[in-house]
Write a protein that holds these residues in place. Structure first.
Motif, mmCIF file in Angstrom:
data_model
loop_
_atom_site.group_PDB
_atom_site.id
_atom_site.type_symbol
_atom_site.label_atom_id
_atom_site.label_comp_id
_atom_site.label_asym_id
_atom_site.label_seq_id
_atom_site.Cartn_x
_atom_site.Cartn_y
_atom_site.Cartn_z
ATOM 1 N N ARG A 201 0.836 -1.177 0.000
ATOM 2 C CA ARG A 201 0.000 0.000 0.000
ATOM 3 C C ARG A 201 0.882 1.243 0.000
ATOM 4 N N VAL A 202 0.401 2.322 -0.591
ATOM 5 C CA VAL A 202 1.201 3.534 -0.704
ATOM 6 C C VAL A 202 0.387 4.751 -0.277
ATOM 7 N N THR A 203 1.000 5.627 0.496
ATOM 8 C CA THR A 203 0.388 6.923 0.797
ATOM 9 C C THR A 203 1.251 8.002 0.165
ATOM 10 N N VAL A 204 0.628 8.889 -0.593
ATOM 11 C CA VAL A 204 1.362 9.986 -1.224
ATOM 12 C C VAL A 204 1.069 11.271 -0.456
ATOM 13 N N PHE A 205 2.143 11.919 0.004
ATOM 14 C CA PHE A 205 2.012 13.190 0.706
ATOM 15 C C PHE A 205 2.174 14.346 -0.282
ATOM 16 N N GLU A 213 -4.097 7.706 -1.406
ATOM 17 C CA GLU A 213 -3.643 6.459 -0.802
ATOM 18 C C GLU A 213 -4.237 5.282 -1.559
ATOM 19 N N GLY A 214 -3.472 4.218 -1.721
ATOM 20 C CA GLY A 214 -3.989 3.052 -2.418
ATOM 21 C C GLY A 214 -2.869 2.106 -2.783
ATOM 22 N N ASP A 215 -3.137 1.170 -3.702
ATOM 23 C CA ASP A 215 -2.041 0.306 -4.142
ATOM 24 C C ASP A 215 -1.219 1.046 -5.198
ATOM 25 N N PHE A 216 -0.076 0.472 -5.554
ATOM 26 C CA PHE A 216 0.868 1.157 -6.435
ATOM 27 C C PHE A 216 0.226 1.593 -7.747
ATOM 28 N N VAL A 219 -2.290 4.506 -7.357
ATOM 29 C CA VAL A 219 -1.634 5.746 -6.937
ATOM 30 C C VAL A 219 -0.833 6.362 -8.076
ATOM 31 N N THR A 220 -0.083 5.520 -8.794
ATOM 32 C CA THR A 220 0.782 6.075 -9.843
ATOM 33 C C THR A 220 0.001 6.480 -11.091
ATOM 34 N N SER A 221 -1.213 5.946 -11.230
ATOM 35 C CA SER A 221 -1.998 6.365 -12.393
ATOM 36 C C SER A 221 -2.880 7.570 -12.060
ATOM 37 N N ASP A 222 -2.793 8.040 -10.812
ATOM 38 C CA ASP A 222 -3.635 9.170 -10.384
ATOM 39 C C ASP A 222 -3.041 10.494 -10.863
ATOM 40 N N ARG A 226 0.761 12.865 -10.316
ATOM 41 C CA ARG A 226 1.645 13.415 -11.351
ATOM 42 C C ARG A 226 1.756 14.929 -11.220
ATOM 43 N N ASP A 227 0.624 15.584 -11.001
ATOM 44 C CA ASP A 227 0.626 17.043 -10.856
ATOM 45 C C ASP A 227 1.482 17.485 -9.664
#
Ligand code: ADP
Ligand code: MG
Length: 232
Positions: A201-205, A213-216, A219-222, A226-227
């Protein structure tokens, strides 16, 4: 949990839950509050608001060594072993609080040190002074020292930064082995491959708050992630 430095809000009502037995990644641009989060959770800073709960217990305001002994340990971005002690002595020094001699260390703890040195593949430098080992070996030693305390959860601040690719892969293998044996990990990591390889699981600050927050994959496709990175 909130942590301010003067007027700067480094952690702004941040809410993160780490599930037992997972490897949980923390990502985010520089200055987004990742290290502050680690420092506050592990007692190096006192939060200005909110609570830190570990394994059902409110540990807000506890001292770092109290939190570590309770089972929540951490490493620093830059390891700082006792350079004059050997690698093995460094492992045992977590119990003596440093270079004091005369503190009895049980056979069980010595055996644990040997086992960990072997697991982390630094047993061949066990009798060398820590000041003389490579940067990568120093990182493994730092992890080994923490594991001597038999923590339930370990927080790692950029464990693979400055580590060569082959050692990086071995380090990740070790983390997965330890995770299989029941240790929970929270890792701050910039290397996407590391996050993709090992994190459940990953949390992006971003700017002191949880952005996503979510799986890789999710999160990376969000787009917001990217922004945030592009926006610096
Ligand atoms: P990250 O680890 O995500 O790069 P940090 O948690 O180190 O971010 O920093 C978050 C913000 O808090 C940054 O703006 C940083 O300059 C500030 N900051 C971090 N530590 C301190 C400190 N000890 N004193 C003042 N400001 C700090
Ligand atoms: Mg940091």
């Amino acid at each position: 949990m909130t942590k301010r430095f003067g007027s700067l809000v480094a952690n702004d009502k941040l809410s993160v839950t780490v599930e037992e037995d997972t490897i949980h990644g923390v990502m985010g641009p520089n200055g987004s509050g990742k290290s502050t989060f680690f420092n506050t959770v592990t007692g190096f800073y006192r939060p200005d608001g909110g609570t830190v709960r570990f394994d059902g217990e409110d540990v807000t305001g506890w001292k770092p060594d109290e939190i570590a002994r309770r089972g929540l340990a951490r490493t620093f971005q830059i390891p700082s072993p006792f350079e004059d002690l050997t690698v093995k002595e460094n492992m045992l020094a977590v119990f003596t609080g440093g270079i004091r001699s005369g503190v009895r260390i049980s056979e069980e703890k010595r055996a644990r040190a040997d086992e960990l040195l072997e697991l982390l593949e630094i047993d061949h430098v066990a009798d060398q002074e820590a000041g003389g080992v490579s940067g990568g070996q120093e990182k493994l030693l730092e992890l080994g020292r923490i594991l001597m305390l038999e923590p339930a959860c370990v927080m790692l601040d950029e464990p693979t930064a400055g580590v060569n690719p082959s050692l990086r892969n071995r380090l990740l293998d070790h983390l997965e082995t330890l995770n299989d044996r029941g240790t929970t990990f929270v890792i701050i990591e910039h290397d996407m491959r590391v996050i993709a390889d090992v994190c459940d699981r990953v949390t992006v600050f971003n700017q002191g708050q949880v952005l996503v927050e979510g799986d890789f994959e999710s999160v990376t496709s969000d787009e917001r992630v990217r922004d945030a990175y592009l926006g610096g």
